[in-house]
Design a protein around this motif. Structure first.
Motif, PDB file in Angstrom:
ATOM      1  N   ASN A 277       0.803  -1.313  -0.114  1.00 58.79           N
ATOM      2  CA  ASN A 277       0.039   0.170  -0.039  1.00 58.79           C
ATOM      3  C   ASN A 277       0.871   1.162   0.123  1.00 58.79           C
ATOM      4  O   ASN A 277       0.728   2.168   0.700  1.00 58.79           O
ATOM      5  CB  ASN A 277      -1.099   0.104   1.209  1.00 58.79           C
ATOM      6  N   HIS A 278       1.700   1.424  -1.010  1.00 55.27           N
ATOM      7  CA  HIS A 278       2.725   2.578  -0.959  1.00 55.27           C
ATOM      8  C   HIS A 278       2.202   3.678  -0.921  1.00 55.27           C
ATOM      9  O   HIS A 278       2.693   4.803  -0.184  1.00 55.27           O
ATOM     10  CB  HIS A 278       3.663   2.315  -1.981  1.00 55.27           C
ATOM     11  N   ASP A 279       1.192   4.139  -1.867  1.00 53.11           N
ATOM     12  CA  ASP A 279       0.459   5.272  -2.073  1.00 53.11           C
ATOM     13  C   ASP A 279      -0.058   5.735  -0.644  1.00 53.11           C
ATOM     14  O   ASP A 279      -0.003   6.977  -0.195  1.00 53.11           O
ATOM     15  CB  ASP A 279      -0.468   5.297  -3.020  1.00 53.11           C
ATOM     16  N   ARG A 280      -0.730   4.822  -0.007  1.00 53.16           N
ATOM     17  CA  ARG A 280      -1.187   5.270   1.352  1.00 53.16           C
ATOM     18  C   ARG A 280      -0.007   5.606   2.255  1.00 53.16           C
ATOM     19  O   ARG A 280      -0.510   6.383   3.175  1.00 53.16           O
ATOM     20  CB  ARG A 280      -2.129   4.084   2.028  1.00 53.16           C
ATOM     21  N   MET A 281       0.776   4.798   2.322  1.00 58.47           N
ATOM     22  CA  MET A 281       2.223   4.966   3.071  1.00 58.47           C
ATOM     23  C   MET A 281       2.808   6.485   3.169  1.00 58.47           C
ATOM     24  O   MET A 281       2.848   6.989   4.108  1.00 58.47           O
ATOM     25  CB  MET A 281       3.001   3.849   2.986  1.00 58.47           C
ATOM     26  N   VAL A 282       2.739   6.784   1.862  1.00 54.65           N
ATOM     27  CA  VAL A 282       3.282   8.048   1.465  1.00 54.65           C
ATOM     28  C   VAL A 282       2.352   9.243   1.960  1.00 54.65           C
ATOM     29  O   VAL A 282       2.860  10.391   2.365  1.00 54.65           O
ATOM     30  CB  VAL A 282       3.646   8.213  -0.027  1.00 54.65           C
ATOM     31  N   THR A 283       0.930   8.803   2.013  1.00 55.73           N
ATOM     32  CA  THR A 283       0.201  10.012   2.703  1.00 55.73           C
ATOM     33  C   THR A 283       0.385   9.981   3.907  1.00 55.73           C
ATOM     34  O   THR A 283       0.216  11.125   4.648  1.00 55.73           O
ATOM     35  CB  THR A 283      -1.208   9.579   2.364  1.00 55.73           C
ATOM     36  N   ASN A 284       0.687   8.945   4.643  1.00 54.99           N
ATOM     37  CA  ASN A 284       1.032   8.939   6.258  1.00 54.99           C
ATOM     38  C   ASN A 284       2.251  10.174   6.487  1.00 54.99           C
ATOM     39  O   ASN A 284       2.171  10.478   7.473  1.00 54.99           O
ATOM     40  CB  ASN A 284       1.540   7.657   6.616  1.00 54.99           C
ATOM     41  N   HIS A 285       3.194   9.752   5.660  1.00 56.26           N
ATOM     42  CA  HIS A 285       4.480  10.809   5.562  1.00 56.26           C
ATOM     43  C   HIS A 285       5.273  10.479   4.359  1.00 56.26           C
ATOM     44  O   HIS A 285       5.457   9.579   3.932  1.00 56.26           O
ATOM     45  CB  HIS A 285       5.300  10.410   6.890  1.00 56.26           C
ATOM     46  N   ALA A 286       5.668  11.734   4.076  1.00 54.82           N
ATOM     47  CA  ALA A 286       6.338  11.758   2.327  1.00 54.82           C
ATOM     48  C   ALA A 286       7.737  10.834   2.350  1.00 54.82           C
ATOM     49  O   ALA A 286       8.105  10.356   1.819  1.00 54.82           O
ATOM     50  CB  ALA A 286       6.679  13.082   2.320  1.00 54.82           C
ATOM     51  N   ALA A 287       8.185  10.714   3.904  1.00 52.39           N
ATOM     52  CA  ALA A 287       9.326   9.744   3.957  1.00 52.39           C
ATOM     53  C   ALA A 287       9.273   8.411   3.600  1.00 52.39           C
ATOM     54  O   ALA A 287      10.073   7.787   3.040  1.00 52.39           O
ATOM     55  CB  ALA A 287       9.853   9.826   5.293  1.00 52.39           C
ATOM     56  N   ALA A 288       7.851   8.073   3.434  1.00 56.81           N
ATOM     57  CA  ALA A 288       7.597   6.793   3.156  1.00 56.81           C
ATOM     58  C   ALA A 288       7.650   6.479   1.791  1.00 56.81           C
ATOM     59  O   ALA A 288       7.551   5.276   1.098  1.00 56.81           O
ATOM     60  CB  ALA A 288       6.079   6.463   3.518  1.00 56.81           C
ATOM     61  N   LYS A 289       8.035   7.285   0.871  1.00 54.91           N
ATOM     62  CA  LYS A 289       8.501   6.953  -0.484  1.00 54.91           C
ATOM     63  C   LYS A 289       9.624   6.148  -0.648  1.00 54.91           C
ATOM     64  O   LYS A 289       9.699   5.337  -1.512  1.00 54.91           O
ATOM     65  CB  LYS A 289       8.825   8.411  -1.296  1.00 54.91           C
TER      66      LYS A 289
END
Length: 324
Positions: A277-289
């Protein structure tokens, strides 16, 4: 329709159910996620991932403010927290029995789940300051973040071991509080370690004229000598307001960790949730890219939980035997 046909359909449907629906034996009713201070990346990342666990796995999960990785690895080792975030430096030291919180006690029960992102060391001063280089920190009051965090651990170690920093006065507080202290003139510099962009720095730069410090080659090499787990890292220009140029620094990788006794099925589902769920993780914090399966072997120090190994190997990533 024949009974045997109905039985076959029912059995096939059962197999199609996700693991979360098939096997919840031993799962906790709630999960506490050890993060860091407010204003740091861990807290935002963990709050978002906790919401995903609630929504997708039906477990009440919440982020807890802590002192950071040094404390998190011990909280997971002792079973007080079910999930925690760590940088690999403190995790490796804790596994060797070198944790300042539990010295002499090897943390052998900690297992890795999935890669998170890199944590670069960062430094900022007010633009009105006479501090232009790291060498100018000598004799200054420097906020290093909360005691027990990656920042406080390694910046303090640097000041204690590198030449020319004998009179640096170190103070501890959370990320947001340290930024406020810099703004109010209570400290001269704010050095930290957190994923990009770091909320405390972003807010500081919006509200004040700020100068970010870049490591020269000598400073960078000294830091990597003192902390061998670190590697060179570039903070891109315009990550923050008042930061027109790239900044040279060093970084450590972060991984999510759990206790080895966590049920394999739950460790599998947590890993799957983060990795698929990469897109959702990035919405949690940009570092999750950087929260990507291909970064799994950035960890070479913490054995992976069998549930995590299962997900990665099902998806084409070979985990070496020494990390199982």
């Amino acid at each position: 329709m024949k009974l045997s046909t109905l039985t076959t359909i029912a059995f096939t449907a059962l197999l199609a159910l996700p693991a979360v629906a098939q096997d919840r034996e031993g799962w906790p009713s709630s999960i506490t996620i050890g993060t860091g201070s407010q204003g740091g990346t861990y807290f935002g990342y963990g709050s978002g991932f906790g919401a995903m666990i609630n929504e997708n796995l039906g477990i009440n999960a919440g982020a807890e403010i802590t002192g950071g990785p040094v404390q998190n690895v011990t909280l997971v080792e002792t079973g007080e927290h079910q999930l925690g975030f760590v940088t690999l430096g403190p995790a490796d030291e804790a596994r060797k029995g070198e944790s300042p919180l539990m010295p002499g006690v090897p943390h052998e029960n900690v297992r890795a789940l999935f890669p998170m992102y890199q944590t670069p060391l960062q430094a900022a001063v007010l633009a009105s300051s006479d501090i232009n280089t790291f060498q100018d920190l000598e004799g200054k009051r420097v906020g290093v973040g909360p005691a027990g965090g990656t920042s406080a651990t390694y910046w303090t170690r640097f000041f204690e071991n590198a030449d020319g920093y004998d009179n640096v006065k170190v103070s501890n507080a959370g990320g947001s509080d340290t930024a406020g202290q810099l703004k109010d003139g209570l400290i001269d510099a704010f050095v930290y370690a957190a994923g990009l962009p770091t909320g405390a720095y972003a807010q500081l730069a919006v509200e004040n004229d700020v100068r970010f410090l870049s490591m020269d080659e000598d400073t960078l090499n000294k830091m990597m000598t003192i902390v061998p787990a670190m590697a060179p890292f570039t903070i891109p220009a315009n990550t923050y307001e008042d930061q027109p140029d790239d900044l040279q620094t060093v970084s450590l990788w972060n991984f999510a960790i759990v206790h080895q006794e966590m049920p394999d099925s739950l460790a599998y589902e947590l890993t799957k949730l983060a990795m698929e769920n990469h897109d959702r993780m990035v919405t949690n914090h940009a570092a999750a890219k950087e929260t990507l399966p291909e970064n799994v072997l950035k960890n070479q120090v913490i054995p992976f939980h069998p549930g995590a190994v299962k997900w990665f190997e099902e998806n084409g990533h070979v985990i070496p035997d020494n990390l199982k």
